[in-house]
Design a protein around this motif. Structure first.
Motif, PDB file in Angstrom:
ATOM      1  N   LYS A  93       0.836  -1.207   0.000  1.00  0.00           N
ATOM      2  CA  LYS A  93       0.000   0.000   0.000  1.00  0.00           C
ATOM      3  C   LYS A  93       0.864   1.248   0.000  1.00  0.00           C
ATOM      4  O   LYS A  93       0.611   2.195  -0.742  1.00  0.00           O
ATOM      5  CB  LYS A  93      -0.933   0.009   1.211  1.00  0.00           C
ATOM      6  CG  LYS A  93      -2.056  -0.983   1.146  1.00  0.00           C
ATOM      7  CD  LYS A  93      -2.878  -0.918   2.417  1.00  0.00           C
ATOM      8  CE  LYS A  93      -3.883  -2.048   2.489  1.00  0.00           C
ATOM      9  NZ  LYS A  93      -4.624  -2.037   3.751  1.00  0.00           N
ATOM     10  N   VAL A  94       1.891   1.259   0.854  1.00  0.00           N
ATOM     11  CA  VAL A  94       2.791   2.413   0.931  1.00  0.00           C
ATOM     12  C   VAL A  94       3.496   2.612  -0.395  1.00  0.00           C
ATOM     13  O   VAL A  94       3.631   3.732  -0.891  1.00  0.00           O
ATOM     14  CB  VAL A  94       3.808   2.234   2.083  1.00  0.00           C
ATOM     15  CG1 VAL A  94       4.909   3.267   2.016  1.00  0.00           C
ATOM     16  CG2 VAL A  94       3.107   2.313   3.419  1.00  0.00           C
ATOM     17  N   GLU A  95       3.933   1.498  -1.003  1.00  0.00           N
ATOM     18  CA  GLU A  95       4.636   1.595  -2.279  1.00  0.00           C
ATOM     19  C   GLU A  95       3.741   2.184  -3.365  1.00  0.00           C
ATOM     20  O   GLU A  95       4.148   3.075  -4.115  1.00  0.00           O
ATOM     21  CB  GLU A  95       5.140   0.220  -2.705  1.00  0.00           C
ATOM     22  CG  GLU A  95       6.020   0.262  -3.927  1.00  0.00           C
ATOM     23  CD  GLU A  95       6.733  -1.060  -4.164  1.00  0.00           C
ATOM     24  OE1 GLU A  95       7.481  -1.124  -5.145  1.00  0.00           O
ATOM     25  OE2 GLU A  95       6.553  -2.011  -3.390  1.00  0.00           O
ATOM     26  N   LYS A  96       2.494   1.723  -3.438  1.00  0.00           N
ATOM     27  CA  LYS A  96       1.561   2.264  -4.429  1.00  0.00           C
ATOM     28  C   LYS A  96       1.290   3.740  -4.173  1.00  0.00           C
ATOM     29  O   LYS A  96       1.221   4.538  -5.102  1.00  0.00           O
ATOM     30  CB  LYS A  96       0.253   1.471  -4.411  1.00  0.00           C
ATOM     31  CG  LYS A  96       0.369   0.104  -5.028  1.00  0.00           C
ATOM     32  CD  LYS A  96      -0.940  -0.646  -4.968  1.00  0.00           C
ATOM     33  CE  LYS A  96      -0.781  -2.050  -5.521  1.00  0.00           C
ATOM     34  NZ  LYS A  96      -2.032  -2.819  -5.440  1.00  0.00           N
ATOM     35  N   ASN A 146       1.828   9.358  -5.386  1.00  0.00           N
ATOM     36  CA  ASN A 146       2.097  10.656  -4.768  1.00  0.00           C
ATOM     37  C   ASN A 146       3.496  10.604  -4.159  1.00  0.00           C
ATOM     38  O   ASN A 146       3.651  10.235  -3.001  1.00  0.00           O
ATOM     39  CB  ASN A 146       1.037  10.943  -3.700  1.00  0.00           C
ATOM     40  CG  ASN A 146       1.154  12.330  -3.132  1.00  0.00           C
ATOM     41  OD1 ASN A 146       1.901  13.155  -3.634  1.00  0.00           O
ATOM     42  ND2 ASN A 146       0.429  12.584  -2.067  1.00  0.00           N
ATOM     43  N   PRO A 147       4.546  10.963  -4.918  1.00  0.00           N
ATOM     44  CA  PRO A 147       5.922  10.811  -4.431  1.00  0.00           C
ATOM     45  C   PRO A 147       6.198  11.619  -3.162  1.00  0.00           C
ATOM     46  O   PRO A 147       5.552  12.641  -2.927  1.00  0.00           O
ATOM     47  CB  PRO A 147       6.775  11.313  -5.587  1.00  0.00           C
ATOM     48  CG  PRO A 147       5.877  11.790  -6.643  1.00  0.00           C
ATOM     49  CD  PRO A 147       4.470  11.556  -6.230  1.00  0.00           C
ATOM     50  N   PRO A 148       7.142  11.157  -2.354  1.00  0.00           N
ATOM     51  CA  PRO A 148       7.465  11.878  -1.132  1.00  0.00           C
ATOM     52  C   PRO A 148       8.063  13.243  -1.440  1.00  0.00           C
ATOM     53  O   PRO A 148       8.598  13.469  -2.522  1.00  0.00           O
ATOM     54  CB  PRO A 148       8.487  10.973  -0.432  1.00  0.00           C
ATOM     55  CG  PRO A 148       9.021  10.089  -1.481  1.00  0.00           C
ATOM     56  CD  PRO A 148       7.964   9.970  -2.528  1.00  0.00           C
ATOM     57  N   PRO A 149       7.972  14.167  -0.480  1.00  0.00           N
ATOM     58  CA  PRO A 149       8.515  15.504  -0.719  1.00  0.00           C
ATOM     59  C   PRO A 149      10.029  15.478  -0.860  1.00  0.00           C
ATOM     60  O   PRO A 149      10.710  14.631  -0.284  1.00  0.00           O
ATOM     61  CB  PRO A 149       8.098  16.293   0.529  1.00  0.00           C
ATOM     62  CG  PRO A 149       7.834  15.269   1.563  1.00  0.00           C
ATOM     63  CD  PRO A 149       7.397  14.033   0.851  1.00  0.00           C
ATOM     64  N   LEU A 186       9.704   7.881   4.082  1.00  0.00           N
ATOM     65  CA  LEU A 186       9.146   6.675   3.485  1.00  0.00           C
ATOM     66  C   LEU A 186       9.815   6.370   2.151  1.00  0.00           C
ATOM     67  O   LEU A 186      10.022   7.254   1.340  1.00  0.00           O
ATOM     68  CB  LEU A 186       7.638   6.839   3.280  1.00  0.00           C
ATOM     69  CG  LEU A 186       6.800   6.975   4.544  1.00  0.00           C
ATOM     70  CD1 LEU A 186       5.355   7.228   4.165  1.00  0.00           C
ATOM     71  CD2 LEU A 186       6.923   5.746   5.408  1.00  0.00           C
ATOM     72  N   LYS A 187      10.106   5.115   1.947  1.00  0.00           N
ATOM     73  CA  LYS A 187      10.703   4.679   0.689  1.00  0.00           C
ATOM     74  C   LYS A 187       9.916   3.482   0.191  1.00  0.00           C
ATOM     75  O   LYS A 187       9.507   2.632   0.974  1.00  0.00           O
ATOM     76  CB  LYS A 187      12.162   4.311   0.905  1.00  0.00           C
ATOM     77  CG  LYS A 187      12.984   5.519   1.305  1.00  0.00           C
ATOM     78  CD  LYS A 187      14.436   5.197   1.369  1.00  0.00           C
ATOM     79  CE  LYS A 187      15.308   6.372   1.695  1.00  0.00           C
ATOM     80  NZ  LYS A 187      14.782   7.432   2.442  1.00  0.00           N
ATOM     81  N   PRO A 188       9.693   3.399  -1.119  1.00  0.00           N
ATOM     82  CA  PRO A 188       8.907   2.279  -1.634  1.00  0.00           C
ATOM     83  C   PRO A 188       9.647   0.957  -1.506  1.00  0.00           C
ATOM     84  O   PRO A 188      10.867   0.903  -1.535  1.00  0.00           O
ATOM     85  CB  PRO A 188       8.679   2.647  -3.102  1.00  0.00           C
ATOM     86  CG  PRO A 188       9.778   3.583  -3.445  1.00  0.00           C
ATOM     87  CD  PRO A 188      10.123   4.305  -2.181  1.00  0.00           C
ATOM     88  N   GLY A 189       8.874  -0.094  -1.339  1.00  0.00           N
ATOM     89  CA  GLY A 189       9.433  -1.438  -1.310  1.00  0.00           C
ATOM     90  C   GLY A 189       9.979  -1.857   0.039  1.00  0.00           C
ATOM     91  O   GLY A 189      10.079  -1.073   0.964  1.00  0.00           O
TER      92      GLY A 189
END
Length: 122
Positions: free
Chosen positions: A7-10, A15-18, A73-76
Motif C-alpha cells: 500500500k505504501v509503495e503504491k 504521490n511521491p514523497p517531498p 518513506l521509501k517504496p518497497g
C-alpha cells in the motif's frame, strides 16, 4: 506487513514523497512564523493577534512534521544481497507492535488440543 508495504509503495508511486527542498521550505516557513510571534510578543501586541500568530505557527509545525515523516518513506521492502534486510527500519516512523497472549498460545495449541487464554482481545 507485506500488504501494508505494498500500500505504501503504491501511494508513493502515485504521490511521491517531498523533496529535500520542500522540507527546507517548510522549515523556513516555521522559522518565519516563529519570528513573527516573537516580534508580536516583543511589541506587546494584543492577545488576539498573538494567539492567531501562534495558531499559524502550530499549523506550519504540523505541516513540517508531516513532510518530514513522509520524506522518510521509501517504496518497497529494504533488501540487501537479494534478501530482506531486517536491520533496516521497516516503518520509517514510530510503530507499536503487539504480542498478545493469543499469539503465544498458538504454540501450545499445536501440542495440546484444548487451550484457553485470559486477557483482553482486540
Amino acid at each position: 506487513m507485506i500488504s501494508d508495504a505494498e500500500k505504501v509503495e503504491k501511494e508513493l508511486i502515485k504521490n511521491p514523497p517531498p523533496s529535500e527542498a520542500d522540507v527546507e521550505a517548510a522549515k523556513a516557513v516555521v522559522k518565519e512564523k516563529g519570528e513573527a510571534v516573537a516580534q508580536l510578543k516583543s511589541a506587546k501586541a494584543g492577545k488576539a493577534e498573538i494567539s492567531a500568530s501562534v495558531a499559524e505557527l502550530n499549523k506550519a509545525k504540523e505541516n513540517l512534521s508531516r513532510l518530514e515523516e513522509r520524506s522518510k518513506l521509501k517504496p518497497g521492502i529494504p533488501q540487501k544481497d537479494g534478501k530482506i534486510d531486517y536491520s533496516q527500519n521497516f516503518f520509517a516512523r514510530h510503530a507499536f507492535l503487539n504480542v498478545s497472549g493469543q499469539l503465544q498460545v498458538e504454540t501450545y495449541a499445536c501440542a495440546v488440543t484444548s487451550v484457553y487464554t485470559f486477557g483482553r482481545t482486540f
